[in-house]
Design a protein around this motif. Sequence first.
Motif, mmCIF file in Angstrom:
data_model
loop_
_atom_site.group_PDB
_atom_site.id
_atom_site.type_symbol
_atom_site.label_atom_id
_atom_site.label_comp_id
_atom_site.label_asym_id
_atom_site.label_seq_id
_atom_site.Cartn_x
_atom_site.Cartn_y
_atom_site.Cartn_z
ATOM 1 N N GLY A 1 0.815 -1.202 0.000
ATOM 2 C CA GLY A 1 0.000 0.000 0.000
ATOM 3 C C GLY A 1 0.853 1.258 0.000
ATOM 4 N N ASP A 2 0.305 2.331 0.588
ATOM 5 C CA ASP A 2 0.978 3.620 0.597
ATOM 6 C C ASP A 2 1.968 3.701 1.754
ATOM 7 O OD1 ASP A 2 -0.572 4.373 -1.551
ATOM 8 O OD2 ASP A 2 -2.169 5.183 -0.279
ATOM 9 N N VAL A 3 2.655 4.842 1.854
ATOM 10 C CA VAL A 3 3.619 5.057 2.924
ATOM 11 C C VAL A 3 2.872 5.236 4.243
ATOM 12 C CG1 VAL A 3 5.485 6.515 3.757
ATOM 13 C CG2 VAL A 3 5.203 6.153 1.327
ATOM 14 N N ASP B 1 4.590 9.485 -4.071
ATOM 15 C CA ASP B 1 4.316 8.667 -2.886
ATOM 16 C C ASP B 1 4.875 7.253 -3.055
ATOM 17 O OD1 ASP B 1 2.480 8.396 -0.313
ATOM 18 O OD2 ASP B 1 2.138 6.612 -1.544
ATOM 19 N N ARG B 2 4.743 6.692 -4.253
ATOM 20 C CA ARG B 2 5.267 5.351 -4.498
ATOM 21 C C ARG B 2 6.799 5.347 -4.469
ATOM 22 N NH1 ARG B 2 1.713 1.913 -6.674
ATOM 23 N NH2 ARG B 2 0.257 3.412 -5.792
ATOM 24 N N ARG B 3 7.423 6.434 -4.910
ATOM 25 C CA ARG B 3 8.885 6.537 -4.803
ATOM 26 C C ARG B 3 9.319 6.589 -3.343
ATOM 27 N NH1 ARG B 3 11.743 9.295 -9.552
ATOM 28 N NH2 ARG B 3 10.313 9.047 -11.315
ATOM 29 N N LEU B 4 8.589 7.339 -2.530
ATOM 30 C CA LEU B 4 8.916 7.407 -1.111
ATOM 31 C C LEU B 4 8.710 6.054 -0.436
ATOM 32 C CD1 LEU B 4 9.726 9.063 1.358
ATOM 33 C CD2 LEU B 4 7.318 9.727 1.616
ATOM 34 N N ALA B 5 7.667 5.333 -0.841
ATOM 35 C CA ALA B 5 7.437 4.001 -0.281
ATOM 36 C C ALA B 5 8.571 3.055 -0.648
ATOM 37 C CB ALA B 5 6.100 3.451 -0.788
ATOM 38 N N LEU B 6 9.058 3.145 -1.881
ATOM 39 C CA LEU B 6 10.191 2.308 -2.279
ATOM 40 C C LEU B 6 11.441 2.680 -1.494
ATOM 41 C CD1 LEU B 6 11.275 0.121 -4.147
ATOM 42 C CD2 LEU B 6 11.708 1.881 -5.861
ATOM 43 N N ALA B 7 11.652 3.969 -1.252
ATOM 44 C CA ALA B 7 12.787 4.385 -0.425
ATOM 45 C C ALA B 7 12.663 3.848 0.993
ATOM 46 C CB ALA B 7 12.883 5.912 -0.410
ATOM 47 N N ASP C 1 3.518 -5.185 -3.184
ATOM 48 C CA ASP C 1 2.159 -5.546 -3.576
ATOM 49 C C ASP C 1 1.623 -4.492 -4.535
ATOM 50 O OD1 ASP C 1 -0.268 -6.819 -3.711
ATOM 51 O OD2 ASP C 1 -1.048 -5.921 -1.874
ATOM 52 N N GLU C 2 1.447 -4.880 -5.798
ATOM 53 C CA GLU C 2 0.926 -4.000 -6.852
ATOM 54 C C GLU C 2 1.663 -2.650 -6.847
ATOM 55 O OE1 GLU C 2 -1.201 -4.731 -9.118
ATOM 56 O OE2 GLU C 2 -2.334 -6.464 -8.427
ATOM 57 N N PRO C 3 2.979 -2.645 -7.006
ATOM 58 C CA PRO C 3 3.705 -1.367 -6.899
ATOM 59 C C PRO C 3 3.403 -0.402 -8.037
ATOM 60 C CG PRO C 3 5.176 -3.096 -7.668
ATOM 61 C CD PRO C 3 3.878 -3.776 -7.318
ATOM 62 N N ALA C 4 3.030 -0.904 -9.203
ATOM 63 C CA ALA C 4 2.797 -0.025 -10.356
ATOM 64 C C ALA C 4 1.325 0.292 -10.570
ATOM 65 C CB ALA C 4 3.369 -0.662 -11.622
ATOM 66 N N GLU C 5 0.460 -0.080 -9.648
ATOM 67 C CA GLU C 5 -0.975 0.151 -9.833
ATOM 68 C C GLU C 5 -1.275 1.646 -9.824
ATOM 69 O OE1 GLU C 5 -5.251 -1.239 -7.874
ATOM 70 O OE2 GLU C 5 -3.360 -1.502 -6.797
ATOM 71 N N ALA D 1 5.938 -0.819 11.049
ATOM 72 C CA ALA D 1 5.896 -2.027 10.219
ATOM 73 C C ALA D 1 4.710 -1.943 9.283
ATOM 74 C CB ALA D 1 5.787 -3.287 11.080
ATOM 75 N N ALA D 2 4.959 -2.179 8.016
ATOM 76 C CA ALA D 2 3.893 -2.087 7.023
ATOM 77 C C ALA D 2 2.891 -3.215 7.204
ATOM 78 C CB ALA D 2 4.487 -2.164 5.622
ATOM 79 N N GLY D 3 1.622 -2.867 7.162
ATOM 80 C CA GLY D 3 0.572 -3.868 7.184
ATOM 81 C C GLY D 3 0.208 -4.392 8.546
ATOM 82 N N ARG D 4 0.872 -3.977 9.615
ATOM 83 C CA ARG D 4 0.565 -4.526 10.930
ATOM 84 C C ARG D 4 -0.509 -3.725 11.639
ATOM 85 N NH1 ARG D 4 4.184 -8.546 12.195
ATOM 86 N NH2 ARG D 4 6.054 -8.561 10.934
ATOM 87 N N GLY D 5 -0.602 -2.446 11.369
ATOM 88 C CA GLY D 5 -1.731 -1.666 11.832
ATOM 89 C C GLY D 5 -1.634 -1.132 13.247
ATOM 90 N N THR D 6 -0.764 -1.638 14.089
ATOM 91 C CA THR D 6 -0.646 -1.163 15.458
ATOM 92 C C THR D 6 0.821 -0.967 15.800
ATOM 93 O OG1 THR D 6 -0.628 -3.420 16.324
ATOM 94 C CG2 THR D 6 -2.755 -2.314 16.212
#
Length: 610
Positions: free
Chosen positions: A81-83, A134-140, A153-157, A438-443
């Motif tokens: 997802g996003d940053v 935003d996707r560049r920052l997420a990759l960084a 997950d779907e980086p080019a969407e 941590a990405a995707g953990r939510g807490t």
Amino acid sequence: MLQAIGLTSARHRGVPPAVDDLTFEAGSGRVTALLGPPGSGKTSALRLMLELEPGRGITYFRGRPLHRVAHPAREVGVLLGDVPGHPARTARGQLRMLCAAAGVPASRADALLDAVGLTGLGDQRIGTLSLGMDRRLALASALLGDPHTLILDEPAEGLSAREADWLHGMLRSHADQGGTVLYTTQDPKEAARAAGHVVTIDAGRLVADQDAADFSRTRLRPRVAVRSPHAARLAVIVSREARAARRSVEVVTEGSSSRLSVYGSSCAEIGDAAFRHGLPVHQLADEVGDTGPGGGSGTVPSVSTLRSLGDGPGSTAEAGAAPTASAGAPGPAARPVANSGAAQLPPPIRRRPARGPLRPVRYELRRLFGVRTTPLIVVVALAASAALSVLLARNGRTPLPNVLAAWPSLLPLPPAALGAGLLGALSFGEEFRYPALAAGRGTVPRRLGLLVAKMAVSAGVALLLALFVLLASAESLRLVYGGDLVKVPSNAMSLAVSWSGLTVGCAWAGLLAAGIFRVTAAGVAAVLAVPVLMVPLIQAMPKVPTARSMSGLPGRLGELAWLQWPHEADRWALAAVRVVAHPVGTALTLSLSVLVCAYLFTSLRGRVRW
């Protein structure tokens, strides 16, 4: 190398698992695409690999499961997802905060901003970035720890063709340096163009495991797209002429009755046939069609298929081999995986919590001062305290300590204590709203090191705020009424301890309550509950006269421990006892004790490892 073995999602009542016995490999030095239509289980497979969802199976990252990697951020970079982060934080501030979490130097943030093309946008807020930036920052963020494996997950969407090409170029560059790259996509053309290895799944199960060249040969076939109001008649004519010429041509009627896909022919041949029979043609173009399961982004044959095969030797095999492989059956280039359902079940996957930052104090400082909220709260508290102190000193009946603290009897707490409590509440409440560890953990993980860092930083900020309030109030009184009003009282030490304990206690009450209920409002409510609820209860309790005194306790403790206590220790201890014995001090002490116990209880109940 990444090895996923027997990945199976947890089964829910009446619902098939999103991922069912999925096994494949993503080798080092190449880009692997996990291809599948929406709902095929791609994201669930990634979350199982990263131990973000319960299930069964195991994933090895260079021979080790993720929970046995000492520093996961240095082994696996994740983009789901996003940053994650506060939208008011700058791109550079976000990366530096994550550097403290990963235990890497802060200079790594600037180097990656330059690598992803965000050098000039380092001071721009995350919330104002475009999708491509935003996707560049997420990759960084994924590359901060210099990981060997990248999982995206779907980086080019949603990206433009130019941004998508840049992104895939970065992924290939990482793979060329010996790294492993695994990303998901639903576009078979993108997978064939950008990846060197394609793993196709459908309904959570493996369909094909192929190199990019074999995937393109068996899955993507050149075709002629035809649109005509007489499509059915044109299909019969093209099929009849192909049989007469002994050529292998496949004509597929698409979902719309006016559209055909013709395999094995050309635009010139179909156009000539339509012209000879007087049939109008609205569209005639060469395309690359997707013949796989789900169709990806291509067109799916849905109504009927008219196949015209020549009578020559081998023509039937040539025409039938490609559809067989592209329909999902493992062809010569596919590697089928044996079903291990009858064998021993794979090990269970437990959802493990995110790890705390490797440098928690630095992480907390960057989190606290990375947005404008903290300076704004401090400025408002100082301004309100200075104004209230001037108003309280006007009548001359308010005691000097209350004037300096700007604490009128109408307010439950002075502005400094309220500000410290709000900063403490934001310490946890903001992170639960914008998780960044941590990405995707939510807490946010309830780690002891992170809790101690938050308490230390919030206490330091509360003490500084208390000191600044006293200085601002004293300076305001000197400017308005002259310098004779402010005098140092005889019990200044006891007052300083009381003032410091009040602000620090409010900061900790807000912090712990926000950590328990995972919302900032709960922390503010816990701070206000001290004077509004707890103090009246303490004052309503019957007073019992004391017959003993604790005077001389530090000296007796020094004799017991053979330690030489300072001579001032007795006075300090008595001052602390007086602070705790005050109704507000007693209420704050009881509130903090209850909040600490509740925090520990919720942490142990959640089975979180410290």
